[in-house]
Enzyme design. Structure first.
Site, PDB file in Angstrom:
ATOM      1  N   CYS A   2      43.584 -39.200  -8.121  1.00 44.40           N
ATOM      2  CA  CYS A   2      44.520 -38.455  -8.971  1.00 44.40           C
ATOM      3  C   CYS A   2      45.943 -39.108  -8.409  1.00 44.40           C
ATOM      4  O   CYS A   2      46.095 -39.419  -7.306  1.00 44.40           O
ATOM      5  CB  CYS A   2      44.683 -37.198  -8.878  1.00 44.40           C
ATOM      6  SG  CYS A   2      42.898 -36.472  -9.414  1.00 44.40           S
ATOM      7  N   ARG A  27      46.063 -44.453 -10.840  1.00 43.93           N
ATOM      8  CA  ARG A  27      45.152 -43.707 -10.082  1.00 43.93           C
ATOM      9  C   ARG A  27      44.252 -42.842 -10.644  1.00 43.93           C
ATOM     10  O   ARG A  27      43.185 -42.362  -9.827  1.00 43.93           O
ATOM     11  CB  ARG A  27      46.159 -42.807  -9.177  1.00 43.93           C
ATOM     12  CG  ARG A  27      47.096 -43.626  -8.295  1.00 43.93           C
ATOM     13  CD  ARG A  27      47.873 -42.681  -7.554  1.00 43.93           C
ATOM     14  NE  ARG A  27      47.222 -42.096  -6.726  1.00 43.93           N
ATOM     15  CZ  ARG A  27      47.039 -42.797  -5.251  1.00 43.93           C
ATOM     16  NH1 ARG A  27      47.624 -43.838  -4.922  1.00 43.93           N
ATOM     17  NH2 ARG A  27      46.148 -42.076  -4.088  1.00 43.93           N
ATOM     18  N   TRP A  74      41.643 -37.773 -12.472  1.00 38.77           N
ATOM     19  CA  TRP A  74      40.217 -38.519 -12.259  1.00 38.77           C
ATOM     20  C   TRP A  74      39.299 -37.460 -12.066  1.00 38.77           C
ATOM     21  O   TRP A  74      39.334 -37.254 -10.991  1.00 38.77           O
ATOM     22  CB  TRP A  74      40.095 -39.574 -11.421  1.00 38.77           C
ATOM     23  CG  TRP A  74      38.985 -40.627 -11.338  1.00 38.77           C
ATOM     24  CD1 TRP A  74      39.037 -41.654 -12.345  1.00 38.77           C
ATOM     25  CD2 TRP A  74      37.925 -40.353 -10.635  1.00 38.77           C
ATOM     26  NE1 TRP A  74      37.674 -42.001 -11.947  1.00 38.77           N
ATOM     27  CE2 TRP A  74      37.110 -41.538 -11.103  1.00 38.77           C
ATOM     28  CE3 TRP A  74      37.397 -39.618  -9.540  1.00 38.77           C
ATOM     29  CZ2 TRP A  74      35.940 -41.687 -10.427  1.00 38.77           C
ATOM     30  CZ3 TRP A  74      36.388 -39.609  -9.033  1.00 38.77           C
ATOM     31  CH2 TRP A  74      35.258 -40.667  -9.422  1.00 38.77           C
ATOM     32  N   ASN A 100      44.797 -33.710  -5.240  1.00 38.95           N
ATOM     33  CA  ASN A 100      44.041 -34.944  -5.214  1.00 38.95           C
ATOM     34  C   ASN A 100      43.291 -34.845  -4.058  1.00 38.95           C
ATOM     35  O   ASN A 100      43.555 -34.469  -2.942  1.00 38.95           O
ATOM     36  CB  ASN A 100      44.914 -36.119  -4.913  1.00 38.95           C
ATOM     37  CG  ASN A 100      44.087 -37.372  -4.829  1.00 38.95           C
ATOM     38  OD1 ASN A 100      43.107 -37.531  -5.276  1.00 38.95           O
ATOM     39  ND2 ASN A 100      44.688 -38.469  -3.810  1.00 38.95           N
ATOM     40  N   GLY A 101      41.800 -34.924  -4.414  1.00 40.96           N
ATOM     41  CA  GLY A 101      40.631 -34.785  -3.291  1.00 40.96           C
ATOM     42  C   GLY A 101      39.541 -33.942  -3.931  1.00 40.96           C
ATOM     43  O   GLY A 101      39.551 -33.488  -4.984  1.00 40.96           O
ATOM     44  N   GLU A 465      31.756 -61.222  -6.682  1.00 37.54           N
ATOM     45  CA  GLU A 465      33.113 -60.874  -7.124  1.00 37.54           C
ATOM     46  C   GLU A 465      33.257 -61.350  -8.683  1.00 37.54           C
ATOM     47  O   GLU A 465      33.823 -60.217  -9.397  1.00 37.54           O
ATOM     48  CB  GLU A 465      34.353 -61.680  -6.378  1.00 37.54           C
ATOM     49  CG  GLU A 465      35.852 -61.332  -7.036  1.00 37.54           C
ATOM     50  CD  GLU A 465      36.088 -59.933  -6.608  1.00 37.54           C
ATOM     51  OE1 GLU A 465      35.387 -58.992  -6.170  1.00 37.54           O
ATOM     52  OE2 GLU A 465      37.168 -59.821  -7.287  1.00 37.54           O
ATOM     53  N   LYS A 469      34.108 -58.204 -11.449  1.00 37.13           N
ATOM     54  CA  LYS A 469      35.203 -58.333 -12.375  1.00 37.13           C
ATOM     55  C   LYS A 469      34.690 -57.909 -13.746  1.00 37.13           C
ATOM     56  O   LYS A 469      35.321 -57.310 -14.403  1.00 37.13           O
ATOM     57  CB  LYS A 469      35.854 -59.355 -12.286  1.00 37.13           C
ATOM     58  CG  LYS A 469      37.095 -59.775 -11.235  1.00 37.13           C
ATOM     59  CD  LYS A 469      38.119 -58.774 -10.760  1.00 37.13           C
ATOM     60  CE  LYS A 469      37.614 -57.599 -10.084  1.00 37.13           C
ATOM     61  NZ  LYS A 469      38.011 -57.601  -8.704  1.00 37.13           N
ATOM     62  N   GLU A 472      33.309 -54.326 -14.490  1.00 34.90           N
ATOM     63  CA  GLU A 472      34.351 -53.387 -14.618  1.00 34.90           C
ATOM     64  C   GLU A 472      35.266 -53.361 -15.545  1.00 34.90           C
ATOM     65  O   GLU A 472      35.779 -52.437 -16.144  1.00 34.90           O
ATOM     66  CB  GLU A 472      35.116 -53.078 -13.137  1.00 34.90           C
ATOM     67  CG  GLU A 472      35.948 -53.893 -12.874  1.00 34.90           C
ATOM     68  CD  GLU A 472      36.766 -53.724 -11.600  1.00 34.90           C
ATOM     69  OE1 GLU A 472      36.933 -52.418 -11.337  1.00 34.90           O
ATOM     70  OE2 GLU A 472      37.050 -54.683 -10.928  1.00 34.90           O
ATOM     71  N   HIS A 488      13.270 -65.378  -7.066  1.00 35.94           N
ATOM     72  CA  HIS A 488      12.469 -64.475  -6.568  1.00 35.94           C
ATOM     73  C   HIS A 488      12.506 -63.090  -7.372  1.00 35.94           C
ATOM     74  O   HIS A 488      12.096 -61.960  -6.841  1.00 35.94           O
ATOM     75  CB  HIS A 488      12.987 -63.922  -5.000  1.00 35.94           C
ATOM     76  CG  HIS A 488      12.913 -64.989  -4.169  1.00 35.94           C
ATOM     77  ND1 HIS A 488      11.886 -65.471  -3.750  1.00 35.94           N
ATOM     78  CD2 HIS A 488      13.813 -65.962  -3.430  1.00 35.94           C
ATOM     79  CE1 HIS A 488      12.008 -66.611  -2.721  1.00 35.94           C
ATOM     80  NE2 HIS A 488      13.271 -66.864  -2.731  1.00 35.94           N
ATOM     81  N   LYS A 583      42.025 -46.664  -9.616  1.00 34.15           N
ATOM     82  CA  LYS A 583      42.627 -47.683  -8.687  1.00 34.15           C
ATOM     83  C   LYS A 583      42.137 -47.438  -7.477  1.00 34.15           C
ATOM     84  O   LYS A 583      41.584 -48.193  -6.375  1.00 34.15           O
ATOM     85  CB  LYS A 583      43.865 -48.112  -8.800  1.00 34.15           C
ATOM     86  CG  LYS A 583      44.473 -49.080  -7.859  1.00 34.15           C
ATOM     87  CD  LYS A 583      44.209 -50.382  -8.390  1.00 34.15           C
ATOM     88  CE  LYS A 583      44.588 -51.546  -7.539  1.00 34.15           C
ATOM     89  NZ  LYS A 583      43.726 -52.807  -7.727  1.00 34.15           N
TER      90      LYS A 583
HETATM   91  O1  M6R Z   1      41.849 -50.337  -2.281  1.00 30.40           O
HETATM   92  P1  M6R Z   1      40.483 -50.864  -1.701  1.00 30.40           P
HETATM   93  O2  M6R Z   1      40.830 -52.422  -1.427  1.00 30.40           O
HETATM   94  O3  M6R Z   1      40.179 -50.306  -0.373  1.00 30.40           O
HETATM   95  O4  M6R Z   1      39.638 -50.740  -2.865  1.00 30.40           O
HETATM   96  C1  M6R Z   1      38.254 -51.008  -2.867  1.00 30.40           C
HETATM   97  C2  M6R Z   1      37.570 -51.029  -4.115  1.00 30.40           C
HETATM   98  O5  M6R Z   1      37.474 -49.582  -4.537  1.00 30.40           O
HETATM   99  C3  M6R Z   1      38.078 -51.852  -5.208  1.00 30.40           C
HETATM  100  O6  M6R Z   1      38.322 -53.301  -4.576  1.00 30.40           O
HETATM  101  C4  M6R Z   1      37.462 -51.778  -6.273  1.00 30.40           C
HETATM  102  O7  M6R Z   1      36.045 -52.453  -6.178  1.00 30.40           O
HETATM  103  C5  M6R Z   1      37.924 -52.856  -7.596  1.00 30.40           C
HETATM  104  N1  M6R Z   1      38.032 -51.787  -8.788  1.00 30.40           N
HETATM  105  C6  M6R Z   1      37.113 -54.115  -7.860  1.00 30.40           C
HETATM  106  O8  M6R Z   1      38.049 -54.808  -8.798  1.00 30.40           O
END
Ligand code: M6R
Length: 588
Positions: A2, A27, A74, A100-101, A465, A469, A472, A488, A583
């Site tokens: 949050c 966030r 969140w 937050n938490g 990666e 991307k 998400e 496989h 984020k």
């Molecule tokens: O802030 P961080 O790099 O520790 O975050 C790790 C993941 O949460 C972050 O990379 C997440 O997978 C991204 N949304 C991917 O684009």
């Protein structure tokens, strides 16, 4: 997950809070709210939706008072409803809390409070904090003492800010395993989950340590440690420019951040030599080396492992942060754990690091957020220097991580600092020029239910990666894997027109990847080649410039980021705020 901002000022704070709230919205963005103290009245306005929608309906900016706080949520405990949005007031409305938490023991606490006559209005874990502080405030008559006494009863993680209805001059906060920082302005003081919340108002920040609590007025900051003793700490200046946190001329932060990469790979390459050498020494001398991270940062870790194994001949384990605690049998004194994180606040990474330390390992981290929890918990830190990354999808932070990882590996190998960064920056600028090809792919494949991404060797993490991307941002199901793995099992899913992205730079694995491409084509796949070398097997081709092999994942990531971004826009998603995500993942 949050976003939190609080401010005590001389002037009305609603506009300041709203501005800050929009900046921390990345966030968490399922609901939001604001509370202010005006005279001796506590006002709360909150609801479900994006900050701008709630502002439309509830006019948070019209709230009066020079002390207030705001929150973007969140959801963890309790659905996305108006009642569950923060702030949460206590039953007599003497206290309000944003959090937050996760409070792990909220059920027994709630039962105890209900037995004492407290009435709850929400399903959240957070609300117990408001009622606990209310009781403690009645007893102590002191905001800070009440806050400290209340958080002592909590199990779990928290960053909280508390308002007191009869004290329009103060605000308190406390943190455990979740970020909370102080912003020190002129006649205004802030509490926030990150610097972005108040960067337009002040760049002087005090980073609170874990288990500290704080009381602020407009011109005073009082910090107490877990032992209750006063802590004195001077503010530090943070360097992020206000221009870095705006979208500039771009439609979305994500697109802006993708386009910043020619610049950010250069800034990531500027590292303190002595620090890099200490980092490299530690890895060279370590009895065992682990890399840990989550999501995109984990993919950067996989790339680093590849070079440490293959070139430096250093055996390295890469473990997803949330799983590290299951992989500590061989960890001990003399182990080094390299942690990658953009935010430096990811709960899984923080837990991994704590676990590693418990086993006697040293922690070396590669982080973007200066002063973040990970940066402060680490024995040595290298910064990404890529500026704030607001888009939920990691883009420029990934390419910066790959730059920094390469600098460390080169130092481990005893290589002189490479001069190839200017060329790399130009190559990234060149790789960005694939918008037309990407838009054509979007037009052709935006209705497809699945996408596959394959590669070999050093490029394999780039396939992971690319898939992450796309998932998400576009919500299209995507899988990434080494090309060798297709036969496989996954080949069974390939049918006429299935899009398969194959990342295949010229080099030792090129020919074998082409054979895999032929196998895919024979089964009907539409092949999308990403390479510095074209081949007729591909139905579509995106050319990326030839760079040193260690930098190839950086230029290859660029078209994959653009593909995910444009797919998201074409499918009417908001690429900056993908559904269900946040984020900074500060819950486990
Ligand atoms: O802030 P961080 O790099 O520790 O975050 C790790 C993941 O949460 C972050 O990379 C997440 O997978 C991204 N949304 C991917 O684009």
């Amino acid at each position: 997950m949050c976003g939190i901002i609080g401010c005590v000022a001389e002037e009305p704070v609603a506009d300041i809070l709203l501005e800050g709230l929009k900046r921390v919205e990345y966030r968490g963005y399922d609901s939001a709210g604001m509370a202010t103290i005006s005279g001796r009245r506590l006002g709360v306005r909150k609801g479900v939706g994006r900050v701008s929608e709630i502002e439309e309906r509830k006019k948070m900016s019209e709230m009066s008072g020079s002390t207030g706080m705001a929150h973007t949520r969140w959801a963890t405990h309790g659905g996305v409803t108006d009642e569950n949005a923060h702030p949460h007031a206590s039953c007599r409305e003497t206290v309000a809390v944003i959090h937050n938490g996760i409070i792990e023991n909220y059920i027994p606490l709630k039962k105890g409070l209900q037995a004492k006559g407290h009435r709850f209005k929400s399903e959240t874990d957070t609300e117990v904090i408001s009622h606990l502080v209310e009781d403690e405030y009645k007893r102590t008559k002191d905001p800070l003492k009440a806050t400290v006494a209340a958080v002592k009863k909590l199990k779990g993680q928290y960053a909280i800010v508390v308002l007191f209805q009869d004290r329009s001059d103060v605000m308190t906060g406390a943190r455990k395993d979740a970020p909370l920082i102080v912003g020190v302005g002129k006649n205004k003081t802030f509490l926030a989950s990150d610097v972005l919340a108040f960067i337009g108002q002040t760049d002087r920040t005090i980073f609170l340590d874990n288990l500290e609590a704080v009381e602020i007025t407009k011109d005073r900051v009082k910090i107490v440690g877990p032992d209750g003793k006063a802590v004195s700490r001077e503010p530090t200046q943070v360097a992020w420019e206000l221009s870095d946190v705006s979208k500039s001329a771009f439609a979305h932060y994500t697109l802006k951040e993708i386009n910043e990469q020619p610049k950010t790979v250069l800034s990531a390459s500027v590292q303190d030599k002595a620090k890099v050498e200490r980092f490299a020494q530690a890895i060279r001398k370590a009895k065992s080396v682990y890399i840990t991270a989550s999501g995109t940062s984990y993919h950067a870790g996989l790339l680093m492992k590849f070079r440490l194994n293959k070139e430096a001949k250093i055996r390295t384990d890469v473990v997803v942060a949330g799983e590290l605690k299951e992989h500590t049998e061989f960890m001990g004194d003399g182990s080094v754990v390299v942690a990658f994180s953009q935010s430096g606040e990811t709960a899984d990474v923080m837990e991994a690091v704590k676990e590693a330390k418990k086993h006697g390992a040293k922690v070396y981290s590669i982080v973007n957020a200066v002063g973040s929890s990970l940066a402060r918990e680490s024995d040595e830190v290298l910064l990404l220097n890529c500026g704030p990354e607001v888009g939920v999808a990691a883009t420029k932070s990934f390419t910066s991580q790959v730059v920094v990882a390469n600098i460390v590996v080169d130092a481990v190998l005893g290589k002189k600092r490479s001069n190839g960064y200017k060329e790399l920056s130009e190559a990234v600028a060149e790789a960005l020029k694939c918008e037309a090809e990407v838009l054509e792919l979007v037009r052709l494949y935006m209705g497809r239910p699945d996408f596959y991404f394959v590669a070999r060797g050093y490029e394999s993490p780039v396939a992971l990666e690319g898939a992450l991307k796309l998932k998400e941002l576009s919500y299209i199901h995507a899988e990434g894997m080494p090309a060798s793995e297709l036969k496989h099992g996954t080949l069974a899913l390939i049918e006429d027109g299935t899009p398969v992205v194959i990342i295949n730079p010229s080099g030792p694995n090129h020919a074998e990847s082409l054979s895999n491409a032929e196998e895919l084509k024979a089964r009907g796949a539409d092949l999308i080649g990403i390479s510095d070398e074209e081949d007729e097997v591909y139905k579509h081709f995106i050319h990326v410039p030839k760079v040193q092999p260690k930098f190839a994942p950086i230029v290859e990531a660029v078209p994959l980021q653009l593909l995910a971004y444009h797919m998201s826009v074409a499918r009417s998603n908001n690429p900056d705020y993908p559904r269900n995500l946040a984020k900074s993942v500060t819950v486990k």
